[in-house]
Design an enzyme around this catalytic site. Structure first.
Site, PDB file in Angstrom:
ATOM      1  N   SER A 262      39.434  15.442  65.088  1.00 54.64           N
ATOM      2  CA  SER A 262      38.319  14.996  64.240  1.00 54.64           C
ATOM      3  C   SER A 262      37.046  14.635  64.993  1.00 54.64           C
ATOM      4  CB  SER A 262      38.764  13.797  63.395  1.00 54.64           C
ATOM      5  OG  SER A 262      39.626  14.219  62.368  1.00 54.64           O
TER       6      SER A 262
ATOM      7  N   LYS B 205      34.038  16.312  63.563  1.00 55.40           N
ATOM      8  CA  LYS B 205      33.191  15.814  62.470  1.00 55.40           C
ATOM      9  C   LYS B 205      31.834  15.306  62.958  1.00 55.40           C
ATOM     10  CE  LYS B 205      37.029  14.432  59.407  1.00 55.40           C
ATOM     11  NZ  LYS B 205      38.194  14.760  60.243  1.00 55.40           N
TER      12      LYS B 205
ATOM     13  N   SER C 220      37.107   9.151  58.985  1.00 57.45           N
ATOM     14  CA  SER C 220      37.614  10.480  59.323  1.00 57.45           C
ATOM     15  C   SER C 220      38.201  11.188  58.107  1.00 57.45           C
ATOM     16  CB  SER C 220      38.659  10.386  60.444  1.00 57.45           C
ATOM     17  OG  SER C 220      38.644  11.545  61.245  1.00 57.45           O
TER      18      SER C 220
END
Length: 330
Positions: free
Chosen positions: A115, A118, A172
Site C-alpha cells: 500500500s 497509494k 489504507s
C-alpha cells in the site's frame, strides 16, 4: 438294681454333657465365623476402590500451513548485515535537505511495495486537479479480487473525492484507492499510466505500477526510489495533512463511521511526523515510509520487507533512539 440305676444315670449325664459340649463348640465356631466375616467387611471398607485405568488422551494438533516467504526472504536479504539490528530486510534513512545517507540496508533491492503504492495514487489524483468535493461511488469494480480482502465501504457507498483520499492515505482503504483510480480522467488505465509517468519523471527507475491499491505484488520499487517519492509528496500540504491524521469520521448512509491511522507512531509524542504511509501484503512483508524530524534534522525513512507485525515500528524506534544518542554525532 440300685447299681443298674446308677449306671443309667451316669450314661444320661455323659450324653447330656457331650451334647452341651457340641452346642458350645458350634456356638464358638459361629462366633468365630461372624468375627471373620466382620473383619473381611472392615478390610474391604478400608481398602481403596480400584478405578479403571484410562488410556491417555491423544492430543490433536491442527496442521498449520507454513508462512509464505516474502520476495525479500526468497532473495536471501535476511542474510545481509543489519545495522542497529534492524528487522526490516530493506532500510534507508537519509537527510531530507542534504540527501546524506545516514543508514542503508539493501536500499537498491526491487520488491513489492504493497500500500505504499497509494502515495503515488494520491499524488497523481491531486495533480489532475479534480474537484475534491465531487461525490464518488464505490462499485463492484472496487472489490478486491486479488487478495479478497474486506472493506468497511460497502458497494454503493458515496463519499467525496477528498474523503476517499483521506481514507486511502490514513486507513489504507483499498476500495477508496481503486475508486480514485476509476474516476481519474480517462479511467483506471489512465491513472496507472500517470503513476508510471510520474515515477519516470522523478527518476524512479526501479519502480513499476499496475494498479492503484498495492494489492498486486507487481507494484514494485526500491527504497532509493521511494525516498524520492516521499520527498516530493512531502511538498504537497494536503498529502501531509491527510496521511498524518490519527482519526477521521465520515458519514456513510445514515451512520457516522470512524476510521483510524494504520501507523501508531502518528499518535506518539516522541515523533514529529510530516508524512507517512504503511503497507502490507504477504509478498512485500510489512512496509513503512515516513518523513519525520528527529534530533533537529528532517529525515526520510524507508523500511521494507519486515516480517513481524510491529517490527517496522520497532525499526523506526531504533533509528530514533540511535539518532538521539551521542553515537549520532560520532
Amino acid at each position: 438294681m440300685r447299681l443298674l440305676g446308677l449306671l443309667c444315670l451316669s450314661l444320661v449325664l455323659s450324653v447330656a454333657d457331650a451334647g452341651l459340649g457340641v452346642q458350645t463348640a458350634d456356638a464358638a465356631t459361629k462366633k468365630t465365623q461372624q468375627a471373620e466375616r466382620q473383619q473381611v467387611r472392615k478390610s474391604k471398607a478400608k481398602s481403596p476402590r480400584k478405578t479403571a485405568v484410562q488410556a491417555p488422551k491423544r492430543r490433536v494438533v491442527a496442521a498449520v500451513a507454513p508462512a509464505r516467504p516474502s520476495f525479500g526472504q526468497q532473495l536471501g536479504l535476511e542474510e545481509s548485515p543489519s545495522p542497529l539490528a534492524l528487522k526490516s530486510n530493506v532500510a534507508l534513512v537519509l537527510d531530507q535537505e542534504t540527501n546524506e545517507v545516514l543508514l542503508a540496508k539493501n536500499e537498491g533491492a526491487v520488491l513489492p511495495i504493497a500500500s505504499i503504492t497509494k502515495l503515488m495514487t494520491a499524488l497523481v489524483v491531486l495533480e489532475a486537479q479534480q474537484p475534491l468535493d465531487e461525490v464518488l461511488t464505490i462499485s463492484n469494480e472496487d472489490i478486491d479480487t486479488e487478495k479478497h480482502t474486506g472493506s468497511r465501504l460497502a458497494v454503493g457507498t458515496q463519499l467525496t473525492r477528498g474523503e476517499m483520499l483521506h481514507l486511502a492515505l490514513m486507513s489504507s482503504e483499498n476500495r477508496a484507492a481503486n475508486a480514485l483510480g476509476r474516476h481519474y480522467p480517462g479511467g483506471l488505465a489512465a491513472a496507472v499510466e500517470a503513476m508510471n509517468a510520474k515515477a519516470r519523471q522523478l527518476g524512479m527507475r526501479d519502480t513499476r505500477y499496475v494498479e492503484p491499491t498495492g494489492l498486486s505484488s507487481s507494484n514494485q520499487s526500491s527504497a532509493s526510489d521511494l525516498a524520492r517519492l516521499v520527498k516530493v509528496a512531502y511538498e504537497v500540504p494536503l498529502l501531509r495533512e491527510l496521511s498524518t491524521t490519527a482519526e477521521h469520521r465520515v458519514r456513510v448512509g445514515r451512520r457516522d463511521m470512524a476510521f483510524h491511522t494504520t501507523n501508531g507512531l502518528v499518535r506518539s509524542r516522541s515523533w514529529d511526523i510530516g508524512l507517512q504511509k504503511t503497507g502490507y501484503i504477504a509478498e512485500a512483508g510489512r512496509c513503512l515510509v515516513m518523513q519525520a524530524e528527529l534530533a533537529g534534522r528532517k529525515l526520510i525513512m524507508v523500511f521494507l520487507d519486515s516480517a513481524g507485525k510491529y517490527s517496522r515500528i520497532g525499526d523506526a524506534e531504533r533509528v530514533r533512539k540511535w539518532l538521539s544518542s551521542d553515537r549520532a554525532g560520532s
